[in-house]
Design an enzyme around this catalytic site. Sequence first.
Site, PDB file in Angstrom:
ATOM      1  N   CYS A 112     -12.007  -0.044  12.089  1.00 40.05           N
ATOM      2  CA  CYS A 112     -10.871   0.471  12.885  1.00 40.05           C
ATOM      3  C   CYS A 112     -11.289   1.592  13.841  1.00 40.05           C
ATOM      4  CB  CYS A 112      -9.771   0.964  11.968  1.00 40.05           C
ATOM      5  SG  CYS A 112      -9.170  -0.300  10.839  1.00 40.05           S
ATOM      6  N   HIS A 250      -5.562   6.514  15.272  1.00 39.88           N
ATOM      7  CA  HIS A 250      -5.554   5.164  14.695  1.00 39.88           C
ATOM      8  C   HIS A 250      -4.284   5.018  13.864  1.00 39.88           C
ATOM      9  CE1 HIS A 250      -6.528   1.564  12.699  1.00 39.88           C
ATOM     10  NE2 HIS A 250      -6.857   2.120  11.537  1.00 39.88           N
ATOM     11  N   ASN A 280      -1.308  -2.099  11.211  1.00 39.04           N
ATOM     12  CA  ASN A 280      -2.674  -1.680  11.524  1.00 39.04           C
ATOM     13  C   ASN A 280      -3.403  -2.849  12.203  1.00 39.04           C
ATOM     14  OD1 ASN A 280      -5.355  -0.949  11.534  1.00 39.04           O
ATOM     15  ND2 ASN A 280      -5.424  -0.296   9.390  1.00 39.04           N
TER      16      ASN A 280
HETATM   17  C1  LIG Z   1      -2.110   1.272   0.528  1.00 37.03           C
HETATM   18  C2  LIG Z   1      -1.164   2.449   0.562  1.00 37.03           C
HETATM   19  C3  LIG Z   1      -0.007   2.163   1.534  1.00 37.03           C
HETATM   20  C4  LIG Z   1      -0.572   2.605  -0.852  1.00 37.03           C
HETATM   21  O1  LIG Z   1       0.329   3.700  -0.867  1.00 37.03           O
HETATM   22  P1  LIG Z   1       0.377   4.667  -2.142  1.00 37.03           P
HETATM   23  O2  LIG Z   1       1.497   5.586  -1.950  1.00 37.03           O
HETATM   24  O3  LIG Z   1      -1.014   5.243  -2.279  1.00 37.03           O
HETATM   25  O4  LIG Z   1       0.716   3.667  -3.283  1.00 37.03           O
HETATM   26  P2  LIG Z   1      -0.088   3.447  -4.652  1.00 37.03           P
HETATM   27  O5  LIG Z   1      -1.422   2.808  -4.368  1.00 37.03           O
HETATM   28  O6  LIG Z   1      -0.077   4.743  -5.374  1.00 37.03           O
HETATM   29  O7  LIG Z   1       0.842   2.397  -5.376  1.00 37.03           O
HETATM   30  C5  LIG Z   1       2.103   2.754  -5.814  1.00 37.03           C
HETATM   31  C6  LIG Z   1       2.756   1.570  -6.520  1.00 37.03           C
HETATM   32  O8  LIG Z   1       3.156   0.607  -5.546  1.00 37.03           O
HETATM   33  C7  LIG Z   1       2.720  -0.692  -5.930  1.00 37.03           C
HETATM   34  N1  LIG Z   1       2.472  -1.469  -4.737  1.00 37.03           N
HETATM   35  C8  LIG Z   1       1.307  -1.607  -4.036  1.00 37.03           C
HETATM   36  N2  LIG Z   1       1.516  -2.417  -2.975  1.00 37.03           N
HETATM   37  C9  LIG Z   1       2.808  -2.778  -2.996  1.00 37.03           C
HETATM   38  C10 LIG Z   1       3.593  -3.580  -2.154  1.00 37.03           C
HETATM   39  N3  LIG Z   1       3.117  -4.168  -1.059  1.00 37.03           N
HETATM   40  N4  LIG Z   1       4.903  -3.718  -2.468  1.00 37.03           N
HETATM   41  C11 LIG Z   1       5.433  -3.143  -3.556  1.00 37.03           C
HETATM   42  N5  LIG Z   1       4.729  -2.368  -4.385  1.00 37.03           N
HETATM   43  C12 LIG Z   1       3.423  -2.184  -4.118  1.00 37.03           C
HETATM   44  C13 LIG Z   1       1.476  -0.435  -6.748  1.00 37.03           C
HETATM   45  O9  LIG Z   1       1.255  -1.532  -7.606  1.00 37.03           O
HETATM   46  C14 LIG Z   1       1.833   0.827  -7.491  1.00 37.03           C
HETATM   47  O10 LIG Z   1       2.629   0.480  -8.578  1.00 37.03           O
HETATM   48  P3  LIG Z   1       2.468   1.275  -9.998  1.00 37.03           P
HETATM   49  O11 LIG Z   1       2.796   2.710  -9.676  1.00 37.03           O
HETATM   50  O12 LIG Z   1       3.464   0.601 -10.865  1.00 37.03           O
HETATM   51  O13 LIG Z   1       1.047   1.071 -10.384  1.00 37.03           O
HETATM   52  C15 LIG Z   1      -1.883   3.753   0.978  1.00 37.03           C
HETATM   53  O14 LIG Z   1      -2.733   4.187  -0.040  1.00 37.03           O
HETATM   54  C16 LIG Z   1      -2.672   3.582   2.261  1.00 37.03           C
HETATM   55  O15 LIG Z   1      -2.132   3.358   3.318  1.00 37.03           O
HETATM   56  N6  LIG Z   1      -4.016   3.745   2.204  1.00 37.03           N
HETATM   57  C17 LIG Z   1      -4.855   3.545   3.367  1.00 37.03           C
HETATM   58  C18 LIG Z   1      -5.211   2.103   3.436  1.00 37.03           C
HETATM   59  C19 LIG Z   1      -5.670   1.690   4.808  1.00 37.03           C
HETATM   60  O16 LIG Z   1      -5.015   1.881   5.763  1.00 37.03           O
HETATM   61  N7  LIG Z   1      -6.819   1.052   4.910  1.00 37.03           N
HETATM   62  C20 LIG Z   1      -7.319   0.625   6.170  1.00 37.03           C
HETATM   63  C21 LIG Z   1      -7.987   1.751   6.811  1.00 37.03           C
HETATM   64  S1  LIG Z   1      -8.440   1.466   8.443  1.00 37.03           S
END
Ligand SMILES: CC(C)(COP(=O)(O)OP(=O)(O)OC[C@H]1O[C@@H](n2cnc3c(N)ncnc32)[C@H](O)[C@@H]1OP(=O)(O)O)[C@@H](O)C(=O)NCCC(=O)NCCS
Length: 356
Positions: A112, A250, A280
């Site tokens: 990215c 980004h 994204n």
């Molecule tokens: C992926 C992301 C949105 C997750 O958000 P978060 O607040 O960290 O959420 P968590 O990983 O703590 O998950 C929270 C809960 O939601 C659940 N969950 C994950 N994806 C889900 C979805 N699409 N829908 C519903 N629930 C979901 C998980 O299973 C977890 O459940 P649990 O608490 O029962 O275990 C966030 O971490 C993120 O954006 N990270 C950067 C990723 C990225 O952009 N990568 C590319 C970089 S260029």
Amino acid sequence: MTGYAAITGWGKCVPPAILTNDDIASVIDTSDEWIRTRSGIRERRVSHVPGSDLAAVAAQRALAAADADVNDVDLLIIATCTPDTVIPSTAAHVQRKIGAYNAAVFDLNAGCSGFVYSLSVATSMIRSGAFKKAVVIGSERITWFLNWSLRDTAVLFGDGAGAVVVESSEQESGLLYSHLGCEGDAAEALQIPNFGTAGNRFVDDYGVFGVQFDGREIFRRAVKGMAKETKIVLNELGLTDDDIDRIIPHQANLRIIESLAKHLSIDMSKVEVNIQNYGNTSAATIPVAMVEALEAGRIKPGDRILLAAFGAGLTRAAGLVRWGDRTTPLQTSDAELPPCNQTALEILAEAIKHTL
Ligand SMILES: CC(C)(COP(=O)(O)OP(=O)(O)OC[C@H]1O[C@@H](n2cnc3c(N)ncnc32)[C@H](O)[C@@H]1OP(=O)(O)O)[C@@H](O)C(=O)NCCC(=O)NCCS
């Protein structure tokens, strides 16, 4: 170094098929509410054509905005981590599609961060005096690589392309300074395993490949990494946060963007955000957001614009662009994608069937 490398043209191409959060919730266990509150995304685009088609249309629009003759383009760099083919490069496909036969062409994969990396490379090549006119593109068809059984990953990405024309100039404008880095110790935090020469392609069940990540690890490193690169850039140029007119970060997660703004003490009113519409789009987010900022009149002549990105690698990058005198296109292009007669879910049906 001779002179500067001004940005004189800009164009974007997003495919027409829209995939809403509710569409995704109709096929996997998620909800509009979860996606919106965790990421800021409401919908994204799904491409019905290879990424080079998106790139070619964005490039043609950028060339028209600069009123540039494609025969004068001597450099074409495409930032992509979702190439049409491994051989030849996506850049070679784009060269053929736009007819830029006098250009040196190559792909650059920095995930990215690819657009900022590519703009930095093109700017250096122009400022060295070796090249005169470049097209720099960020283009991705990342929905093609999604594994729909990984719901945290699958809901975040979309397809699109943005391009700029960069030309040698005597005026102090374009990318004035950039700083690029990578945290290879966390390379596996964001990856497409089972794809490439690290795999054994002769096993019976080669397996499903798709983007997967450790969301929390990336989130943490993204904010720190972008803030670090940004500070290096501002220090080098003797600028402070107050000197920044706009930030184009980004677009991976609205909460990451807000954390970065807070870290830099920059008000969100100065920050470009379009993640709600596209998700994204990897290397395409920054050029697409730049085009939309120009179209909406949010970039003024002489503005200091900060670019900040992070991505697979885990790469990180920041750069400071000084905008030139012109914020309106000189010409428009009639380049268009081939018509799309499928819904986003129809385009994705097979991928969903095979990865769920
Ligand atoms: C992926 C992301 C949105 C997750 O958000 P978060 O607040 O960290 O959420 P968590 O990983 O703590 O998950 C929270 C809960 O939601 C659940 N969950 C994950 N994806 C889900 C979805 N699409 N829908 C519903 N629930 C979901 C998980 O299973 C977890 O459940 P649990 O608490 O029962 O275990 C966030 O971490 C993120 O954006 N990270 C950067 C990723 C990225 O952009 N990568 C590319 C970089 S260029």
